[in-house]
Design a protein around this motif. Structure first.
Motif, PDB file in Angstrom:
ATOM      1  N   ILE A   1       1.225  -2.624   6.616  1.00 12.88           N
ATOM      2  CA  ILE A   1       2.680  -2.722   6.522  1.00 12.88           C
ATOM      3  C   ILE A   1       3.110  -3.958   5.754  1.00 12.88           C
ATOM      4  CG2 ILE A   1       4.814  -2.821   7.850  1.00 12.88           C
ATOM      5  CD1 ILE A   1       3.357  -0.174   7.975  1.00 12.88           C
ATOM      6  N   VAL A   2       2.297  -5.008   5.812  1.00 13.65           N
ATOM      7  CA  VAL A   2       2.650  -6.237   5.083  1.00 13.65           C
ATOM      8  C   VAL A   2       2.689  -5.976   3.575  1.00 13.65           C
ATOM      9  CG1 VAL A   2       1.922  -8.609   4.601  1.00 13.65           C
ATOM     10  CG2 VAL A   2       1.644  -7.653   6.904  1.00 13.65           C
ATOM     11  N   ALA A   3       1.835  -5.076   3.100  1.00 18.17           N
ATOM     12  CA  ALA A   3       1.773  -4.762   1.668  1.00 18.17           C
ATOM     13  C   ALA A   3       2.558  -3.502   1.326  1.00 18.17           C
ATOM     14  CB  ALA A   3       0.322  -4.613   1.236  1.00 18.17           C
ATOM     15  N   ARG A   4       3.558  -3.184   2.100  1.00 18.70           N
ATOM     16  CA  ARG A   4       4.336  -1.954   1.913  1.00 18.70           C
ATOM     17  C   ARG A   4       5.080  -1.959   0.573  1.00 18.70           C
ATOM     18  NH1 ARG A   4       9.670  -0.682   3.009  1.00 18.70           N
ATOM     19  NH2 ARG A   4      10.061   1.542   3.448  1.00 18.70           N
ATOM     20  N   LEU A   5       4.956  -0.852  -0.172  1.00 20.71           N
ATOM     21  CA  LEU A   5       5.643  -0.643  -1.453  1.00 20.71           C
ATOM     22  C   LEU A   5       5.381  -1.780  -2.439  1.00 20.71           C
ATOM     23  CD1 LEU A   5       9.098   0.835  -0.314  1.00 20.71           C
ATOM     24  CD2 LEU A   5       7.089   2.045  -1.188  1.00 20.71           C
ATOM     25  N   GLU A   6       4.128  -2.207  -2.493  1.00 12.93           N
ATOM     26  CA  GLU A   6       3.738  -3.206  -3.481  1.00 12.93           C
ATOM     27  C   GLU A   6       3.639  -2.542  -4.856  1.00 12.93           C
ATOM     28  OE1 GLU A   6       3.015  -6.439  -3.566  1.00 12.93           O
ATOM     29  OE2 GLU A   6       3.424  -6.883  -1.455  1.00 12.93           O
TER      30      GLU A   6
ATOM     31  N   PRO B   1       2.257  -2.013  -8.830  1.00 12.33           N
ATOM     32  CA  PRO B   1       0.903  -2.144  -9.381  1.00 12.33           C
ATOM     33  C   PRO B   1       0.539  -3.598  -9.649  1.00 12.33           C
ATOM     34  CG  PRO B   1       2.046  -0.311 -10.423  1.00 12.33           C
ATOM     35  CD  PRO B   1       3.062  -1.008  -9.560  1.00 12.33           C
ATOM     36  N   SER B   2      -0.663  -3.966  -9.213  1.00  9.59           N
ATOM     37  CA  SER B   2      -1.119  -5.347  -9.345  1.00  9.59           C
ATOM     38  C   SER B   2      -2.630  -5.350  -9.459  1.00  9.59           C
ATOM     39  CB  SER B   2      -0.673  -6.181  -8.144  1.00  9.59           C
ATOM     40  OG  SER B   2      -1.237  -5.667  -6.945  1.00  9.59           O
ATOM     41  N   ALA B   3      -3.215  -6.546  -9.533  1.00 11.87           N
ATOM     42  CA  ALA B   3      -4.664  -6.660  -9.635  1.00 11.87           C
ATOM     43  C   ALA B   3      -5.347  -6.143  -8.379  1.00 11.87           C
ATOM     44  CB  ALA B   3      -5.055  -8.112  -9.899  1.00 11.87           C
ATOM     45  N   GLU B   4      -4.748  -6.351  -7.220  1.00 11.20           N
ATOM     46  CA  GLU B   4      -5.338  -5.880  -5.967  1.00 11.20           C
ATOM     47  C   GLU B   4      -5.120  -4.396  -5.765  1.00 11.20           C
ATOM     48  OE1 GLU B   4      -5.251  -6.828  -1.140  1.00 11.20           O
ATOM     49  OE2 GLU B   4      -3.883  -7.888  -2.519  1.00 11.20           O
ATOM     50  N   PHE B   5      -3.908  -3.918  -6.063  1.00 13.34           N
ATOM     51  CA  PHE B   5      -3.565  -2.500  -5.933  1.00 13.34           C
ATOM     52  C   PHE B   5      -3.146  -2.004  -7.319  1.00 13.34           C
ATOM     53  CE2 PHE B   5      -2.442  -4.499  -1.836  1.00 13.34           C
ATOM     54  CZ  PHE B   5      -3.319  -3.835  -1.012  1.00 13.34           C
ATOM     55  N   LEU B   6      -4.085  -1.403  -8.040  1.00 11.65           N
ATOM     56  CA  LEU B   6      -3.838  -1.055  -9.445  1.00 11.65           C
ATOM     57  C   LEU B   6      -2.681  -0.079  -9.616  1.00 11.65           C
ATOM     58  CD1 LEU B   6      -7.502  -0.694 -10.786  1.00 11.65           C
ATOM     59  CD2 LEU B   6      -5.946  -2.644 -10.986  1.00 11.65           C
ATOM     60  N   PHE B   7      -2.521   0.838  -8.675  1.00 13.26           N
ATOM     61  CA  PHE B   7      -1.434   1.812  -8.739  1.00 13.26           C
ATOM     62  C   PHE B   7      -0.370   1.547  -7.680  1.00 13.26           C
ATOM     63  CE2 PHE B   7      -3.877   5.514 -10.940  1.00 13.26           C
ATOM     64  CZ  PHE B   7      -4.054   4.702 -12.047  1.00 13.26           C
ATOM     65  N   GLY B   8      -0.376   0.364  -7.071  1.00 13.47           N
ATOM     66  CA  GLY B   8       0.606   0.016  -6.056  1.00 13.47           C
ATOM     67  C   GLY B   8       0.254   0.581  -4.687  1.00 13.47           C
ATOM     68  N   THR B   9       1.203   0.447  -3.757  1.00 18.98           N
ATOM     69  CA  THR B   9       1.038   0.961  -2.399  1.00 18.98           C
ATOM     70  C   THR B   9       2.228   1.815  -2.015  1.00 18.98           C
ATOM     71  OG1 THR B   9       2.081  -1.000  -1.422  1.00 18.98           O
ATOM     72  CG2 THR B   9      -0.311  -1.065  -1.721  1.00 18.98           C
ATOM     73  N   ASP B  10       2.062   2.599  -0.935  1.00 15.13           N
ATOM     74  CA  ASP B  10       3.141   3.494  -0.510  1.00 15.13           C
ATOM     75  C   ASP B  10       3.912   2.909   0.662  1.00 15.13           C
ATOM     76  OD1 ASP B  10       1.454   3.732   1.639  1.00 15.13           O
ATOM     77  OD2 ASP B  10       0.971   5.847   1.324  1.00 15.13           O
ATOM     78  N   ASN B  11       4.670   3.741   1.349  1.00 17.10           N
ATOM     79  CA  ASN B  11       5.521   3.295   2.453  1.00 17.10           C
ATOM     80  C   ASN B  11       4.752   2.635   3.580  1.00 17.10           C
ATOM     81  OD1 ASN B  11       8.161   3.953   1.601  1.00 17.10           O
ATOM     82  ND2 ASN B  11       7.763   6.122   1.987  1.00 17.10           N
ATOM     83  N   TYR B  12       3.512   3.017   3.753  1.00 15.88           N
ATOM     84  CA  TYR B  12       2.696   2.491   4.848  1.00 15.88           C
ATOM     85  C   TYR B  12       1.691   1.445   4.371  1.00 15.88           C
ATOM     86  CZ  TYR B  12       4.615   6.588   7.164  1.00 15.88           C
ATOM     87  OH  TYR B  12       5.468   7.538   7.673  1.00 15.88           O
ATOM     88  N   GLY B  13       1.819   1.010   3.139  1.00 15.93           N
ATOM     89  CA  GLY B  13       0.908   0.020   2.605  1.00 15.93           C
ATOM     90  C   GLY B  13      -0.445   0.575   2.198  1.00 15.93           C
ATOM     91  N   ARG B  14      -0.559   1.889   2.067  1.00 16.80           N
ATOM     92  CA  ARG B  14      -1.825   2.501   1.667  1.00 16.80           C
ATOM     93  C   ARG B  14      -1.965   2.459   0.149  1.00 16.80           C
ATOM     94  NH1 ARG B  14      -0.760   7.923   5.132  1.00 16.80           N
ATOM     95  NH2 ARG B  14       1.048   7.804   3.742  1.00 16.80           N
TER      96      ARG B  14
END
Length: 289
Positions: free
Chosen positions: A56-61, A63-76
């Motif tokens: 949840i802390v990374a919710r809707l991140e 695209p970045s180096a850690e999450f290349l395609f970003g994250t969804d509502n639940y931080g997945r």
């Protein structure tokens, strides 16, 4: 007759390979599809994160180096869910088309070979099925059966039975009048042997071409049914359900819908390119013969 069939069987692969080697679209479609299949098979090895792990802390991140395609509502991680979603889409498309091809070709060959009242009855049922758009028919069947992977495959397979049956029926009517079929009857061959050994091999190329094109249609139908909640239940990642989640946040998190849409586009494009190449290879008019 046996020698002629054997010689054709030997020369046909080399002729098809010659046509494929001259068609750049075939190689583009084959490369795209090979990449998608490899990604789905190697999903546990190449996925950077657990597709079901919530953060949840990374919710809707974005695209970045850690999450290349970003994250969804639940931080997945969207990339990991996209990779695992390829497994569902390819499996549903392949299994559904395999079932539809087996049942549809059997119905079409039997109806075309026997003819008469049976053929009229079968064609009437097929015409009724074909009067419904594939998505609408799949929607009705999936709604009656309920949302699950097995029911989704059944729903899509039923929508594709009628096209396969019509493709198999038309050449069967023409083939049953050919000399080699007449010779088989004169030798005492039964209807099952004639349909399975003499008629089916002569129409299998047309069926294979259509199966590649209809597999693309099956993947689109799976994504559409998943989009409206009649596909595989969450939290299992599917491309259609990912687009649905992204649709609710399209203004704030564009990556949720864009990347799954591009995955569907690439898969459908690859299958259509392969289908067109197969059609060009088996059609004498398109080969210039």
């Amino acid at each position: 007759m046996t020698i002629e069939v054997a010689s054709v069987a030997v020369s046909q692969p080399s002729r098809l390979w010659l046509v494929f080697s001259r068609n750049p679209l075939f190689w583009l479609g084959a490369l795209l599809l090979a990449i998608i299949i490899m990604v789905s098979v190697l999903a546990p090895l190449i996925a950077p994160h657990d597709p079901l792990e919530q953060n949840i802390v990374a919710r809707l991140e974005p695209p970045s180096a850690e999450f290349l395609f970003g994250t969804d509502n639940y931080g997945r991680d969207v990339l990991s869910r996209l990779i695992y979603g390829a497994r569902i889409s390819l499996m549903v498309g392949f299994v559904a088309i395999l079932i539809a091809m087996t049942i549809g070709c059997t119905i079409g060959i039997v109806a075309g070979y026997i003819g008469g009242a049976l053929d009229q009855l079968v064609m009437g049922v097929l015409d009724v099925m074909l009067s419904f758009p594939a998505l609408l028919l799949g929607l009705m069947i999936a709604a009656m059966l309920g949302a699950s992977l097995q029911n989704l495959i059944i729903a899509i397979a039923i929508t594709e039975i009628a096209p396969f049956a019509r493709v198999a029926r038309a050449p069967t009517i023409a083939l049953k009048q050919q000399d080699f079929v007449m010779a088989g009857r004169a030798l005492g061959f039964g209807p099952v042997r004639i349909m399975g050994v003499h008629i089916l091999p002569n129409l299998i190329s047309d069926v294979v071409v259509m199966s590649s094109l209809w597999m693309a249609s099956a993947i689109r139908t799976e994504a559409s049914l998943s989009f409206i909640g009649l596909g595989v239940p969450p939290p299992t990642p599917t491309w259609g359900s990912m687009i649905r989640e992204g649709f609710d946040n399209i203004l704030d998190a564009w990556w949720l819908a864009v990347f799954p849409s591009l995955a569907i586009l690439a898969t459908v494009l690859a299958l259509n390119l392969l289908g067109d190449a197969l059609r060009d290879a088996i059609d004498p008019k398109l080969r210039g013969e």
